[in-house]
Design a protein around this motif. Structure first.
Motif, PDB file in Angstrom:
ATOM      1  N   GLY A 172       0.958  -0.963  -0.073  1.00 57.42           N
ATOM      2  CA  GLY A 172      -0.115   0.078  -0.041  1.00 57.42           C
ATOM      3  C   GLY A 172       0.880   1.348   0.050  1.00 57.42           C
ATOM      4  N   MET A 173       1.436   1.655  -1.161  1.00 60.17           N
ATOM      5  CA  MET A 173       2.191   3.020  -1.189  1.00 60.17           C
ATOM      6  C   MET A 173       1.533   4.032  -0.616  1.00 60.17           C
ATOM      7  N   ALA A 174       0.246   4.257  -0.120  1.00 60.63           N
ATOM      8  CA  ALA A 174      -0.277   5.150   0.292  1.00 60.63           C
ATOM      9  C   ALA A 174       0.318   5.539   1.685  1.00 60.63           C
ATOM     10  N   PHE A 175       0.749   4.481   2.295  1.00 61.82           N
ATOM     11  CA  PHE A 175       1.424   4.449   3.746  1.00 61.82           C
ATOM     12  C   PHE A 175       2.761   5.031   3.563  1.00 61.82           C
ATOM     13  N   LEU A 176       3.144   5.040   2.424  1.00 70.46           N
ATOM     14  CA  LEU A 176       4.874   5.478   2.371  1.00 70.46           C
ATOM     15  C   LEU A 176       5.091   6.809   1.681  1.00 70.46           C
ATOM     16  N   ASP A 177       5.930   7.581   2.355  1.00 72.30           N
ATOM     17  CA  ASP A 177       5.984   8.872   1.788  1.00 72.30           C
ATOM     18  C   ASP A 177       7.428   9.113   1.409  1.00 72.30           C
ATOM     19  N   ALA A 178       7.674   9.430   0.329  1.00 72.81           N
ATOM     20  CA  ALA A 178       9.325   9.535  -0.338  1.00 72.81           C
ATOM     21  C   ALA A 178      10.001  10.636   0.431  1.00 72.81           C
ATOM     22  N   SER A 179      11.106  10.208   1.058  1.00 72.72           N
ATOM     23  CA  SER A 179      12.125  10.977   1.611  1.00 72.72           C
ATOM     24  C   SER A 179      12.959  11.837   0.888  1.00 72.72           C
ATOM     25  N   GLY A 234      24.671   0.426  -4.646  1.00 75.72           N
ATOM     26  CA  GLY A 234      24.249   1.709  -5.220  1.00 75.72           C
ATOM     27  C   GLY A 234      23.882   2.677  -4.428  1.00 75.72           C
ATOM     28  N   ASP A 235      23.010   3.464  -5.106  1.00 77.74           N
ATOM     29  CA  ASP A 235      22.263   4.449  -4.524  1.00 77.74           C
ATOM     30  C   ASP A 235      20.934   4.160  -4.026  1.00 77.74           C
ATOM     31  N   ALA A 236      20.443   4.558  -2.703  1.00 79.38           N
ATOM     32  CA  ALA A 236      19.339   4.046  -1.911  1.00 79.38           C
ATOM     33  C   ALA A 236      18.407   5.385  -2.032  1.00 79.38           C
ATOM     34  N   LYS A 237      17.127   5.365  -1.887  1.00 81.92           N
ATOM     35  CA  LYS A 237      16.291   6.473  -1.566  1.00 81.92           C
ATOM     36  C   LYS A 237      15.356   5.953  -0.400  1.00 81.92           C
ATOM     37  N   TYR A 238      14.920   6.793   0.319  1.00 84.53           N
ATOM     38  CA  TYR A 238      14.218   6.388   1.610  1.00 84.53           C
ATOM     39  C   TYR A 238      12.992   6.792   1.532  1.00 84.53           C
ATOM     40  N   ASP A 270      12.227   7.596   7.580  1.00 86.13           N
ATOM     41  CA  ASP A 270      13.204   6.834   6.904  1.00 86.13           C
ATOM     42  C   ASP A 270      13.144   5.567   7.061  1.00 86.13           C
ATOM     43  N   VAL A 271      12.319   4.734   7.180  1.00 83.10           N
ATOM     44  CA  VAL A 271      12.114   3.495   7.903  1.00 83.10           C
ATOM     45  C   VAL A 271      12.348   2.350   6.598  1.00 83.10           C
ATOM     46  N   ALA A 272      11.979   2.770   5.516  1.00 82.35           N
ATOM     47  CA  ALA A 272      12.011   2.120   4.239  1.00 82.35           C
ATOM     48  C   ALA A 272      13.229   2.473   3.247  1.00 82.35           C
ATOM     49  N   TRP A 273      13.619   1.559   2.554  1.00 85.01           N
ATOM     50  CA  TRP A 273      14.601   2.248   1.330  1.00 85.01           C
ATOM     51  C   TRP A 273      14.526   1.315   0.242  1.00 85.01           C
ATOM     52  N   SER A 274      14.716   1.868  -0.706  1.00 83.37           N
ATOM     53  CA  SER A 274      14.863   1.099  -2.267  1.00 83.37           C
ATOM     54  C   SER A 274      16.070   1.662  -3.010  1.00 83.37           C
ATOM     55  N   TYR A 275      16.378   0.521  -3.506  1.00 90.20           N
ATOM     56  CA  TYR A 275      17.488   0.664  -4.880  1.00 90.20           C
ATOM     57  C   TYR A 275      16.751   0.794  -6.268  1.00 90.20           C
ATOM     58  N   HIS A 304      11.955  -2.756  -5.389  1.00 89.43           N
ATOM     59  CA  HIS A 304      11.756  -3.517  -4.082  1.00 89.43           C
ATOM     60  C   HIS A 304      11.997  -2.681  -2.893  1.00 89.43           C
ATOM     61  N   LEU A 305      11.199  -2.982  -1.753  1.00 89.52           N
ATOM     62  CA  LEU A 305      11.436  -2.212  -0.862  1.00 89.52           C
ATOM     63  C   LEU A 305      11.903  -2.998   0.635  1.00 89.52           C
ATOM     64  N   ALA A 306      12.815  -2.574   1.334  1.00 91.61           N
ATOM     65  CA  ALA A 306      13.470  -3.069   2.529  1.00 91.61           C
ATOM     66  C   ALA A 306      13.193  -2.161   3.648  1.00 91.61           C
ATOM     67  N   PHE A 307      12.999  -2.711   4.898  1.00 94.09           N
ATOM     68  CA  PHE A 307      12.381  -1.972   6.047  1.00 94.09           C
ATOM     69  C   PHE A 307      13.402  -2.389   7.227  1.00 94.09           C
ATOM     70  N   TYR A 308      13.396  -1.236   8.193  1.00 93.48           N
ATOM     71  CA  TYR A 308      14.527  -1.363   9.461  1.00 93.48           C
ATOM     72  C   TYR A 308      13.508  -2.145  10.331  1.00 93.48           C
ATOM     73  N   THR A 309      13.831  -3.206  10.997  1.00 91.66           N
ATOM     74  CA  THR A 309      13.010  -3.917  11.610  1.00 91.66           C
ATOM     75  C   THR A 309      12.921  -3.668  12.788  1.00 91.66           C
ATOM     76  N   ASP A 310      13.774  -2.546  13.534  1.00 91.60           N
ATOM     77  CA  ASP A 310      13.434  -2.151  14.874  1.00 91.60           C
ATOM     78  C   ASP A 310      12.429  -1.164  14.918  1.00 91.60           C
ATOM     79  N   GLN A 311      11.741  -0.772  13.704  1.00 88.89           N
ATOM     80  CA  GLN A 311      10.708   0.155  13.675  1.00 88.89           C
ATOM     81  C   GLN A 311       9.256  -0.243  13.236  1.00 88.89           C
ATOM     82  N   VAL A 312       9.469  -1.487  12.249  1.00 89.77           N
ATOM     83  CA  VAL A 312       8.457  -2.030  11.714  1.00 89.77           C
ATOM     84  C   VAL A 312       8.446  -3.688  11.962  1.00 89.77           C
ATOM     85  N   ALA A 313       7.439  -4.335  11.945  1.00 83.10           N
ATOM     86  CA  ALA A 313       7.721  -5.612  11.870  1.00 83.10           C
ATOM     87  C   ALA A 313       7.603  -6.376  10.629  1.00 83.10           C
ATOM     88  N   VAL A 314       8.845  -7.321  10.280  1.00 85.09           N
ATOM     89  CA  VAL A 314       8.793  -8.095   9.145  1.00 85.09           C
ATOM     90  C   VAL A 314       8.860  -9.572   9.472  1.00 85.09           C
TER      91      VAL A 314
END
Length: 115
Positions: free
Chosen positions: A51-58, A68-72, A84-89, A102-112
């Motif tokens: 649900g990309m509505a949950f995500l705001d580009a940083s 390479g270069d990641a955006k958050y 900045d809890v998710a990132w993508s290359y 694809h998206l990856a997440f910091y697991t200290d702030q969300v549950a994966v």
């Protein structure tokens, strides 16, 4: 399976889910598991399973010499913004192109979790 020096990417078996603030942000049977050296594996989720509505580009970016270069992205829940809890290359380096889109997440702030 894609391998680059010390990085291995393989299909993550089963169904994986990301939850934050009591909401399911995404669920996928097409997630990838990226292993890098001695670090814990990271699950990368296809964007179309989110649900990309949950995500705001940083404005935050970072650079990894292997990937390479990641955006958050920040996750917006009912009660808070997880900055900045998710990132993508977007255009990952040669050898790790499988994680593009694809998206990856910091697991200290969300549950994966694997279901």
């Amino acid at each position: 399976m894609e391998t680059m020096s010390r990085i291995t990417i393989r299909k993550a078996t089963g169904t994986w889910v990301v939850r934050a603030g009591g909401a399911v942000l995404g669920e996928s049977t097409n997630a990838l598991e990226l292993s890098e050296g001695d670090l814990p594996p990271v699950i990368y989720f296809p964007r179309e399973d989110f649900g990309m509505a949950f995500l705001d580009a940083s404005d935050r970016t970072s650079y990894c010499p292997h990937k390479g270069d990641a955006k958050y992205f920040s996750v917006v829940t009912k009660n808070q913004v997880l900055k900045d809890v998710a990132w993508s290359y977007e255009t990952p380096n040669e050898g790790v192109q499988a994680i593009a889109g694809h998206l990856a997440f910091y697991t200290d702030q969300v549950a994966v979790e694997k279901l």
